[in-house]
Design an enzyme around this catalytic site. Sequence first.
Site, PDB file in Angstrom:
ATOM      1  N   ARG A   1       0.818  -1.226   0.000  1.00 18.41           N
ATOM      2  CA  ARG A   1       0.000   0.000   0.000  1.00 18.41           C
ATOM      3  C   ARG A   1       0.846   1.267   0.000  1.00 18.41           C
ATOM      4  NH1 ARG A   1      -2.849  -3.070   3.754  1.00 18.41           N
ATOM      5  NH2 ARG A   1      -4.598  -4.169   2.767  1.00 18.41           N
TER       6      ARG A   1
ATOM      7  N   LYS B   1       1.561  11.416 -10.940  1.00 20.57           N
ATOM      8  CA  LYS B   1       0.606  10.576 -11.662  1.00 20.57           C
ATOM      9  C   LYS B   1       1.322   9.328 -12.162  1.00 20.57           C
ATOM     10  CE  LYS B   1      -2.391  12.388 -14.654  1.00 20.57           C
ATOM     11  NZ  LYS B   1      -3.060  13.407 -15.534  1.00 20.57           N
TER      12      LYS B   1
ATOM     13  N   GLU C   1       6.681  18.639 -25.172  1.00 18.48           N
ATOM     14  CA  GLU C   1       6.154  18.964 -23.835  1.00 18.48           C
ATOM     15  C   GLU C   1       6.835  20.225 -23.285  1.00 18.48           C
ATOM     16  OE1 GLU C   1       3.656  17.089 -22.546  1.00 18.48           O
ATOM     17  OE2 GLU C   1       3.867  15.107 -23.470  1.00 18.48           O
TER      18      GLU C   1
ATOM     19  N   LYS D   1       5.562  22.869 -14.453  1.00 19.97           N
ATOM     20  CA  LYS D   1       4.679  21.767 -14.086  1.00 19.97           C
ATOM     21  C   LYS D   1       4.457  21.723 -12.583  1.00 19.97           C
ATOM     22  CE  LYS D   1       3.259  17.081 -14.579  1.00 19.97           C
ATOM     23  NZ  LYS D   1       3.267  15.832 -15.337  1.00 19.97           N
TER      24      LYS D   1
ATOM     25  N   GLU E   1      -5.775  16.647  -9.672  1.00 21.82           N
ATOM     26  CA  GLU E   1      -6.419  16.883 -10.965  1.00 21.82           C
ATOM     27  C   GLU E   1      -7.926  17.023 -10.861  1.00 21.82           C
ATOM     28  OE1 GLU E   1      -5.550  14.021 -14.051  1.00 21.82           O
ATOM     29  OE2 GLU E   1      -5.493  15.627 -15.509  1.00 21.82           O
TER      30      GLU E   1
ATOM     31  N   ARG F   1      -5.129  21.452 -13.074  1.00 17.83           N
ATOM     32  CA  ARG F   1      -4.114  20.560 -13.625  1.00 17.83           C
ATOM     33  C   ARG F   1      -4.458  20.135 -15.039  1.00 17.83           C
ATOM     34  NH1 ARG F   1      -0.813  15.999 -10.266  1.00 17.83           N
ATOM     35  NH2 ARG F   1       0.272  15.042 -12.010  1.00 17.83           N
TER      36      ARG F   1
ATOM     37  N   ASN G   1      -3.034  19.231 -20.079  1.00 23.83           N
ATOM     38  CA  ASN G   1      -3.485  18.373 -21.170  1.00 23.83           C
ATOM     39  C   ASN G   1      -3.567  19.114 -22.498  1.00 23.83           C
ATOM     40  OD1 ASN G   1      -3.737  15.991 -19.690  1.00 23.83           O
ATOM     41  ND2 ASN G   1      -5.665  16.705 -18.831  1.00 23.83           N
TER      42      ASN G   1
ATOM     43  N   HIS H   1      -3.329  17.205 -25.600  1.00 27.84           N
ATOM     44  CA  HIS H   1      -3.402  15.791 -25.261  1.00 27.84           C
ATOM     45  C   HIS H   1      -4.724  15.135 -25.616  1.00 27.84           C
ATOM     46  CE1 HIS H   1       0.373  16.521 -23.334  1.00 27.84           C
ATOM     47  NE2 HIS H   1       0.455  15.290 -22.879  1.00 27.84           N
TER      48      HIS H   1
ATOM     49  N   HIS I   1      -4.003  12.006 -27.560  1.00 25.94           N
ATOM     50  CA  HIS I   1      -4.342  10.650 -27.112  1.00 25.94           C
ATOM     51  C   HIS I   1      -5.220   9.948 -28.127  1.00 25.94           C
ATOM     52  CE1 HIS I   1      -3.607  11.433 -22.524  1.00 25.94           C
ATOM     53  NE2 HIS I   1      -2.493  11.185 -23.185  1.00 25.94           N
TER      54      HIS I   1
ATOM     55  N   HIS J   1       4.288   9.387 -28.128  1.00 25.26           N
ATOM     56  CA  HIS J   1       3.431  10.287 -27.356  1.00 25.26           C
ATOM     57  C   HIS J   1       3.674  11.764 -27.682  1.00 25.26           C
ATOM     58  CE1 HIS J   1       1.103  11.742 -23.949  1.00 25.26           C
ATOM     59  NE2 HIS J   1       2.144  12.468 -23.576  1.00 25.26           N
TER      60      HIS J   1
HETATM   61  N1  LIG Z   1       2.767  10.408 -15.428  1.00 34.34           N
HETATM   62  C1  LIG Z   1       2.632  11.494 -16.147  1.00 34.34           C
HETATM   63  O1  LIG Z   1       2.296  12.547 -15.619  1.00 34.34           O
HETATM   64  C2  LIG Z   1       2.926  11.439 -17.629  1.00 34.34           C
HETATM   65  C3  LIG Z   1       3.046  12.613 -18.343  1.00 34.34           C
HETATM   66  C4  LIG Z   1       3.373  12.513 -19.674  1.00 34.34           C
HETATM   67  C5  LIG Z   1       3.570  11.303 -20.280  1.00 34.34           C
HETATM   68  N2  LIG Z   1       3.440  10.174 -19.552  1.00 34.34           N
HETATM   69  C6  LIG Z   1       3.662   8.867 -20.151  1.00 34.34           C
HETATM   70  O2  LIG Z   1       5.024   8.774 -20.551  1.00 34.34           O
HETATM   71  C7  LIG Z   1       5.138   7.822 -21.593  1.00 34.34           C
HETATM   72  C8  LIG Z   1       6.032   8.347 -22.657  1.00 34.34           C
HETATM   73  O3  LIG Z   1       7.310   8.596 -22.101  1.00 34.34           O
HETATM   74  P1  LIG Z   1       8.626   8.441 -22.972  1.00 34.34           P
HETATM   75  O4  LIG Z   1       8.448   9.218 -24.203  1.00 34.34           O
HETATM   76  O5  LIG Z   1       9.781   8.710 -22.114  1.00 34.34           O
HETATM   77  O6  LIG Z   1       8.531   6.912 -23.404  1.00 34.34           O
HETATM   78  P2  LIG Z   1       9.480   5.671 -23.131  1.00 34.34           P
HETATM   79  O7  LIG Z   1       9.650   5.442 -21.701  1.00 34.34           O
HETATM   80  O8  LIG Z   1       8.907   4.547 -23.933  1.00 34.34           O
HETATM   81  O9  LIG Z   1      10.874   6.120 -23.750  1.00 34.34           O
HETATM   82  C9  LIG Z   1      10.959   6.314 -25.125  1.00 34.34           C
HETATM   83  C10 LIG Z   1      12.051   5.421 -25.732  1.00 34.34           C
HETATM   84  O10 LIG Z   1      13.308   5.956 -25.398  1.00 34.34           O
HETATM   85  C11 LIG Z   1      14.113   4.971 -24.774  1.00 34.34           C
HETATM   86  N3  LIG Z   1      14.987   5.678 -23.846  1.00 34.34           N
HETATM   87  C12 LIG Z   1      14.606   6.375 -22.747  1.00 34.34           C
HETATM   88  N4  LIG Z   1      15.674   6.986 -22.225  1.00 34.34           N
HETATM   89  C13 LIG Z   1      16.738   6.673 -22.990  1.00 34.34           C
HETATM   90  C14 LIG Z   1      18.111   7.021 -22.959  1.00 34.34           C
HETATM   91  N5  LIG Z   1      18.600   7.894 -22.066  1.00 34.34           N
HETATM   92  N6  LIG Z   1      18.924   6.480 -23.886  1.00 34.34           N
HETATM   93  C15 LIG Z   1      18.423   5.643 -24.831  1.00 34.34           C
HETATM   94  N7  LIG Z   1      17.134   5.308 -24.931  1.00 34.34           N
HETATM   95  C16 LIG Z   1      16.314   5.826 -24.013  1.00 34.34           C
HETATM   96  C17 LIG Z   1      13.158   4.002 -24.187  1.00 34.34           C
HETATM   97  O11 LIG Z   1      13.729   2.722 -24.037  1.00 34.34           O
HETATM   98  C18 LIG Z   1      12.044   3.994 -25.220  1.00 34.34           C
HETATM   99  O12 LIG Z   1      12.383   3.139 -26.260  1.00 34.34           O
HETATM  100  C19 LIG Z   1       3.721   7.547 -22.068  1.00 34.34           C
HETATM  101  O13 LIG Z   1       3.330   6.284 -21.600  1.00 34.34           O
HETATM  102  C20 LIG Z   1       2.900   8.622 -21.393  1.00 34.34           C
HETATM  103  O14 LIG Z   1       1.572   8.209 -21.112  1.00 34.34           O
HETATM  104  C21 LIG Z   1       3.120  10.230 -18.229  1.00 34.34           C
HETATM  105 ZN   LIG Z   2       2.242  14.300 -22.474  1.00 33.84          ZN
END
Ligand SMILES: NC(=O)c1ccc[n+]([C@@H]2O[C@H](COP(=O)([O-])OP(=O)(O)OC[C@H]3O[C@@H](n4cnc5c(N)ncnc54)[C@H](O)[C@@H]3O)[C@@H](O)[C@H]2O)c1
Ligand SMILES: [Zn+2]
Lengths: 370, 370
Positions: free
Chosen positions: A123, A145, A187, A228, A238, A242, A246, A249, A253, A268
């Site tokens: 938990r 999040k 972003e 942020k 949210e 917040r 989006n 987004h 999405h 993304h």
């Molecule tokens: N929690 C939140 O508030 C929030 C906000 C925005 C996005 N997200 C989520 O984040 C995700 C997208 O994040 P992302 O774009 O980082 O995706 P990801 O984690 O898939 O990374 C993108 C790619 O880059 C590679 N990678 C990452 N760091 C690297 C590095 N330093 N060197 C080499 N390769 C590297 C990863 O292996 C992957 O193939 C989505 O699932 C989205 O929903 C969450």
């Molecule tokens: Zn985003």
Amino acid sequence: MSIETVPVRLGDRTYDILIGAGLIARAGEEIVRRLPGVRAAIVTDGHVAAAHLDPLLASLEGAGVGSTAITLPPGEKTKSFEALQTVVDGVLAARLERGDAVIALGGGVIGDLAGFASGIVRRGMRFVQMPTSLLAQVDSSVGGKTGINSTHGKNLVGVFHQPQLVLADTGALDTLSDREFRAGYAEVAKYGLIDRPDFFAWLEDNWREIFEGGPARTRAIAESCRAKAEVVARDEFETGDRALLNLGHTFGHALEGATGYDSGRLVHGEGVAIGMALAHRFSSRLNLCSMDDALRVERHLAAVGLPTRMADIPGDLPDADRLLAYIAQDKKVSRGALTFILTRGVGQAFIARDVPSSEVLAFLKENHPR
Amino acid sequence: MSIETVPVRLGDRTYDILIGAGLIARAGEEIVRRLPGVRAAIVTDGHVAAAHLDPLLASLEGAGVGSTAITLPPGEKTKSFEALQTVVDGVLAARLERGDAVIALGGGVIGDLAGFASGIVRRGMRFVQMPTSLLAQVDSSVGGKTGINSTHGKNLVGVFHQPQLVLADTGALDTLSDREFRAGYAEVAKYGLIDRPDFFAWLEDNWREIFEGGPARTRAIAESCRAKAEVVARDEFETGDRALLNLGHTFGHALEGATGYDSGRLVHGEGVAIGMALAHRFSSRLNLCSMDDALRVERHLAAVGLPTRMADIPGDLPDADRLLAYIAQDKKVSRGALTFILTRGVGQAFIARDVPSSEVLAFLKENHPR
Ligand SMILES: NC(=O)c1ccc[n+]([C@@H]2O[C@H](COP(=O)([O-])OP(=O)(O)OC[C@H]3O[C@@H](n4cnc5c(N)ncnc54)[C@H](O)[C@@H]3O)[C@@H](O)[C@H]2O)c1
Ligand SMILES: [Zn+2]
Ligand SMILES: NC(=O)c1ccc[n+]([C@@H]2O[C@H](COP(=O)([O-])OP(=O)(O)OC[C@H]3O[C@@H](n4cnc5c(N)ncnc54)[C@H](O)[C@@H]3O)[C@@H](O)[C@H]2O)c1
Ligand SMILES: [Zn+2]
């Protein structure tokens, strides 16, 4: 070494984001200073592990932090129930306790997944974010999040669970592909477009330096985290403001869903870039924002190499009606009315709660590549 | 109809527990009064659905609350990742939004599972508990702990997620088996043993009436809820005092684990009954509590038909060393030291943080049936 610190002020859940080059190598000492006696499970993916896991393990070991690593396949598909169970089982198998930490070493996928796991094992355990993609450094690692995807849509399952610490090693971005860097940049630009027109103008002048690395990169990431953190501090769960985050987004999405989360076609941040361009165009169609501002936004995003139109997505898209259905299933739907982030111009975004779906449909038809 | 109301005071998460006969038939109006416009997904199990689902559906429909039902197999095995995913998918398939509610209609298994699902779908939906077992009415439905089991142990995965309302229909207990009623009664006795010696004495005199139904049953349930609500209000997130509620549970969980959660051999409340008897015996072995008090506790539990010794469990048990390993894996382990709830006598339980495992082992050996 120059490290910037951005505090995220959330009462007794307040924590720091450290931003700068070399933080992976320094992780052990930064963690042990704040969480003495902690043990850790590192969650990462194959790409990131290849480049950055060994230095992190060495740093933790050097600081006396016992750890195990759980390495998952890279990609959005890893935000699944199955992967969640793998992480949860791995953390429990390592016999970690509530006071121990899960460390997310990776992009947003790993951060969201590991954060969710840390929020539900016993938990709620401690959690450290070590974002390695630009998107994760400026967005997903900040604000608590966490979550996974469902067949019914993205990020529909998760918890709010704040980290105790975020370590954003800007040097780690050197191994990130250009495409992923650009996607994260969407972003960064978003924060300018929401409510920081001066930041957006600075980005228009300095984006090349940010892509190359150095002080402009650290500055852009720190300013993004501040932007942020401010919004999150106003509305942790949210229920209001917040939603501004989006911007881009809702369309984004829907496009991710419509392309089956196939990162070959759309990642993304690319969806967000197209979504922001569409949000400005849509705002101008509704006479809220000038067409000049909409074009200025498109111009900057295109300059850095981001897609800005649906036609930029390789392959066929579902028709406008189907895209609208994706939007309606998106979680930012309140009692049937469509909520959109619209804008009155660069840096003047706002939450519009009762956007008629007929307007959205007409706009999607006009802008559909078919 | 006489309904007792027990408030659970948790700041802006404060809610009421309503206790009395006929509350399933009145659920629609009670829910709609507090959550106007809500839609709902009912989570239940096969046993409970057969006896109580139709009246609930009729009541919701009568009050204009749209609902779907998700019915799962009865039993502890339903507190699994697989069942969690089934509930999450079912709630999403029903297109419920954040402001809609998950209703748990069932015992502690359904309450824990449905509560967990409601805590993670869209990062937290509304939640209504309609406990139908005695254990759920006096314990699991109060306090916001939700979760599932892991191969590594019971309740190791979950969230804190408070309901908006608890409706405990004391009449629903008439369809509960005698064995399950007795098991729930162990938790009622527990509140007396923790810090309400007068309540324990009242139970010694009135337990027959409680088993038969009527005002004594409602009174016992309400007093139990008040006892639990008080502890929860002091320590919502179980960082201190709330551990008192684990009286009998450290031994109890170990025995549940050691019997593979096989309800044919041992149900939770039976494990707790044996655990409480052992906790008093162990306390007397440590010269904390008189043997008279330990025997008094055993006498009352045995009078209502509960098991009080390991030898009362049908089939073979693992040896004392293995039992100790189950205890050490239990989540109430802090940095290797064993935390136990011990007692100075009836109604005088306390948290003991550094119980030497050698003492526990010796005690287990003495009391082991082999
Ligand atoms: N929690 C939140 O508030 C929030 C906000 C925005 C996005 N997200 C989520 O984040 C995700 C997208 O994040 P992302 O774009 O980082 O995706 P990801 O984690 O898939 O990374 C993108 C790619 O880059 C590679 N990678 C990452 N760091 C690297 C590095 N330093 N060197 C080499 N390769 C590297 C990863 O292996 C992957 O193939 C989505 O699932 C989205 O929903 C969450
Ligand atoms: Zn985003
Ligand atoms: N969340 C908490 O704070 C908390 C506290 C204590 C226990 N628990 C959990 O509660 C669970 C045990 O609860 P339980 O004993 O209610 O188990 P349960 O939900 O399995 O119910 C016991 C049996 O009684 C049946 N049943 C329930 N109500 C009935 C009714 N009115 N008529 C006929 N049959 C009925 C069920 O189908 C089941 O077969 C355990 O998983 C335990 O971990 C949680
Ligand atoms: Zn219990």
